[in-house]
Structure formats: C-alpha cells, structure tokens
Scaffold this motif. Sequence first.
Motif, PDB file in Angstrom:
ATOM      1  N   LEU A   1     -10.362  14.293   9.489  1.00 37.61           N
ATOM      2  CA  LEU A   1      -9.065  13.693   9.223  1.00 37.61           C
ATOM      3  C   LEU A   1      -9.225  12.201   8.944  1.00 37.61           C
ATOM      4  N   ILE A   2     -10.061  11.547   9.734  1.00 35.13           N
ATOM      5  CA  ILE A   2     -10.295  10.110   9.575  1.00 35.13           C
ATOM      6  C   ILE A   2     -10.962   9.825   8.228  1.00 35.13           C
ATOM      7  N   LYS A   3     -11.937  10.642   7.852  1.00 38.63           N
ATOM      8  CA  LYS A   3     -12.640  10.440   6.577  1.00 38.63           C
ATOM      9  C   LYS A   3     -11.705  10.601   5.377  1.00 38.63           C
ATOM     10  N   ALA A   4     -10.644  11.382   5.535  1.00 36.96           N
ATOM     11  CA  ALA A   4      -9.702  11.605   4.439  1.00 36.96           C
ATOM     12  C   ALA A   4      -8.700  10.465   4.286  1.00 36.96           C
ATOM     13  N   ASP A   5      -8.720   9.539   5.222  1.00 37.93           N
ATOM     14  CA  ASP A   5      -7.814   8.387   5.164  1.00 37.93           C
ATOM     15  C   ASP A   5      -8.474   7.275   4.355  1.00 37.93           C
ATOM     16  N   ASP A   6      -8.157   7.217   3.063  1.00 33.08           N
ATOM     17  CA  ASP A   6      -8.779   6.225   2.195  1.00 33.08           C
ATOM     18  C   ASP A   6      -8.402   4.796   2.571  1.00 33.08           C
ATOM     19  N   SER A   7      -7.253   4.631   3.211  1.00 30.38           N
ATOM     20  CA  SER A   7      -6.838   3.284   3.608  1.00 30.38           C
ATOM     21  C   SER A   7      -7.623   2.771   4.806  1.00 30.38           C
ATOM     22  N   LYS A   8      -8.152   3.698   5.607  1.00 33.12           N
ATOM     23  CA  LYS A   8      -8.890   3.375   6.836  1.00 33.12           C
ATOM     24  C   LYS A   8      -8.032   2.596   7.834  1.00 33.12           C
ATOM     25  N   LYS A   9      -6.722   2.699   7.683  1.00 35.33           N
ATOM     26  CA  LYS A   9      -5.825   1.935   8.558  1.00 35.33           C
ATOM     27  C   LYS A   9      -4.720   2.787   9.176  1.00 35.33           C
ATOM     28  N   HIS A  10      -4.724   4.097   8.895  1.00 37.07           N
ATOM     29  CA  HIS A  10      -3.589   4.918   9.313  1.00 37.07           C
ATOM     30  C   HIS A  10      -3.959   6.055  10.268  1.00 37.07           C
ATOM     31  N   CYS A  11      -4.968   6.832   9.913  1.00 34.77           N
ATOM     32  CA  CYS A  11      -5.279   8.062  10.658  1.00 34.77           C
ATOM     33  C   CYS A  11      -5.595   7.790  12.127  1.00 34.77           C
ATOM     34  N   LEU A  12      -4.852   8.451  13.008  1.00 34.57           N
ATOM     35  CA  LEU A  12      -5.031   8.374  14.464  1.00 34.57           C
ATOM     36  C   LEU A  12      -4.842   6.966  15.013  1.00 34.57           C
ATOM     37  N   GLN A  13      -4.145   6.122  14.260  1.00 40.13           N
ATOM     38  CA  GLN A  13      -3.861   4.775  14.741  1.00 40.13           C
ATOM     39  C   GLN A  13      -2.608   4.741  15.610  1.00 40.13           C
ATOM     40  N   SER A  14      -1.855   5.848  15.578  1.00 40.87           N
ATOM     41  CA  SER A  14      -0.687   5.984  16.438  1.00 40.87           C
ATOM     42  C   SER A  14      -0.499   7.445  16.777  1.00 40.87           C
ATOM     43  N   ALA A  15       0.258   7.713  17.818  1.00 46.34           N
ATOM     44  CA  ALA A  15       0.442   9.096  18.276  1.00 46.34           C
ATOM     45  C   ALA A  15       1.208   9.937  17.265  1.00 46.34           C
ATOM     46  N   ASP A  16       2.034   9.288  16.440  1.00 44.23           N
ATOM     47  CA  ASP A  16       2.858  10.029  15.492  1.00 44.23           C
ATOM     48  C   ASP A  16       2.455   9.772  14.045  1.00 44.23           C
TER      49      ASP A  16
END
Length: 339
Positions: free
Chosen positions: A198-213
């Motif tokens: 999931l983290i690798k699919a986040d091209d922004s590198k600033k969103h995935c799993l950075q918050s609970a929602d």
Amino acid sequence: MSKQGILLVNLGTPDSPSVSDVRRYLDEFLMDERVIDISAVGRTLLVKGIIVPFRGPKSAKTYQKVWTENGSPLLFYSVRAAELLQRKLGDDYCVALGMRYQNPSIAVALEKLKAAGVKSIKVIPLFPQYASATTGSVHQKVMEQVSKWQTIPSISFLNSYHDEPGMIEIFAANGLKYQPETFDHIIFSFHGLPQRQLIKADDSKKHCLQSADCCSRLTDVNRFCYSAQCHNTARLIAERLSIPKEKYTVTFQSRLGKDPWAQPYTSEVIHSLGKGGAKRLLVFSPAFVADCLETIYEIAEEYDLEFKALGGEKVQLVESLNDKAEWIDVLAQLAVRPV
C-alpha cells in the motif's frame, strides 16, 4: 471485418485439488515478484523452501472442500462469464479467458485472439479494485507476452471499476434479499495486501498510513490505492442499502506471513463482535466477482465456525456476481466503453 478482442483475466486456480497441482499453482502464484515483493533470493527461499512444501497439503485439503463436479468454482464462473459475454457481444467481438496463474493461461488466451485476427485487444481483469499484485501483474504479463509478437494490435487496459454503478447494484441486490437490517453488523471483507505494498503505491509518499482514516475517502492522491478503492466500493454498496456508517466495517482477510497487512483483519473484527454479543453477521466480499476458496470456505465456513464458537449464531455470506445476467451486462458495458 476485423473483430475486437476482449481478454478477461482472473487470478487462477489449481488444475485439481491434488497436492501436486496445488503446489504447482502456489509456486507460480507466490513466485510472482508483484505478489511477494521481496528480493528474488528471499522469495525463492520462502516460497520453494517453506510455503509450497508445507502449505501445499493443507491447501489441497481446503480446495477439496470447495471443489465441485464442475471443478473449481472460480474457474467455472469465469468460463461461464466469458461464454455469456461472447454471446452478449456477438460476432463483432472475440472473447478469451485467461488465468494469471495456471490454466487457461494468458498466453493461450492471447493466441486465441491473435488467431482470430482481432484488430484490438481490451484487457479486463476480473478484479474491481486495482492492486499491483493483481491487476498490475495481469497488465505486466500481457505486455510480456505480446512483446514477442511481430505485429502488435492496439491494446487497452482497464485499470479498475470499483465504483461501477451496475456492479454496485448487483452486490446490493444480492445482499438485500438477506434483509441487512435484521443483522447485528455488516462486514465488507476484501482480500488483504501487505501494508508495504500500500505504501509503495503512494506516489506522493505523503499520504498512505499517515493517518487512521487515510483510506476513508477517495481523492486524487489515493485514487490508485487498493484500500481506498475497497472503502469506496463498500461505501457505495452501504449507501445503496441505506446501511448507516456505524453498522458496517471494512475489513481485510487472507493474511499471509507475519508482516502487517491492511487492517482491520476480518477474523479479528468477527472475534470482537462475537465477544461483544453480536449474534448475526452479514458479510459481503466485493473484491471477488466470482465465488471461490476465499468466500465459500474462508468466510462461509471458517469464519462462521469461529463466530459460533464465541456464541454467535450465523455468519451469512452474500454471494458474488458469478454468472448473473446483470453481471454479464456490466461486463459488456466495460468491454465496449472507451478507456
């Protein structure tokens, strides 16, 4: 007049529930670098040295429990969908079915389209939500195969259809007949993915799993996130059935290994609900368009038994789309719609 080619692709299934065939399937499946995305050496040691030898016999026993006179349910419904789609689209189209792993292979399906002299090929993975380990792997395999051809026709790929209105309507209709309002809680259980994917699919590198929602709302940032697309599918089905947010939970099943996967885990939510006094649970599994091992056995049998051991009465599986006429209509719409 040249035909237009449609390639339907599902995940795959062993050729039989024998230990040898299951091991062969697991080997091809788990050696895919998009499925177990670690070093080649580590993947080989893990899959060929541990998982396939030891998991094969256990998995074979499980497959034996869902095998029918028509073979694997996933293969049966996939073949039926391809046949019915061909009938629906008519002679201007050539529909072929391939499995990403085992048979009928993507290579054989592409050769069928090539032999038919199709002027174009549209690839429709039978996975509503995009993930590198499923849709991404299918796209890569197709490109590897056609790269060997001297003449390559126009090829298009369907990325996802997690919010396709017709699909949402069918899942909702399948659930409606069970009267969702009579259940203590509704679960939307999707196949899991490791959090690292999931983290690798986040091209922004600033969103995935950075918050609970972070997956609760689909945005331009997370539009290709598997988990976010799953949440969106569940939300649309719930809205169609007027299920309030507090009465349903999006979960993930089929975890493999000890690394953290997309959460919450279906089994843990079912245990929590059972310990909390819930008696009846209704479970949708909208990552699968055809019923298979993960729905027929894992949800309808394993989770049901676990829930009853905690004092619950029933885990009711909502069947998938399978070979319903309405699903074939949706597939036909996806087939003719410009990408």
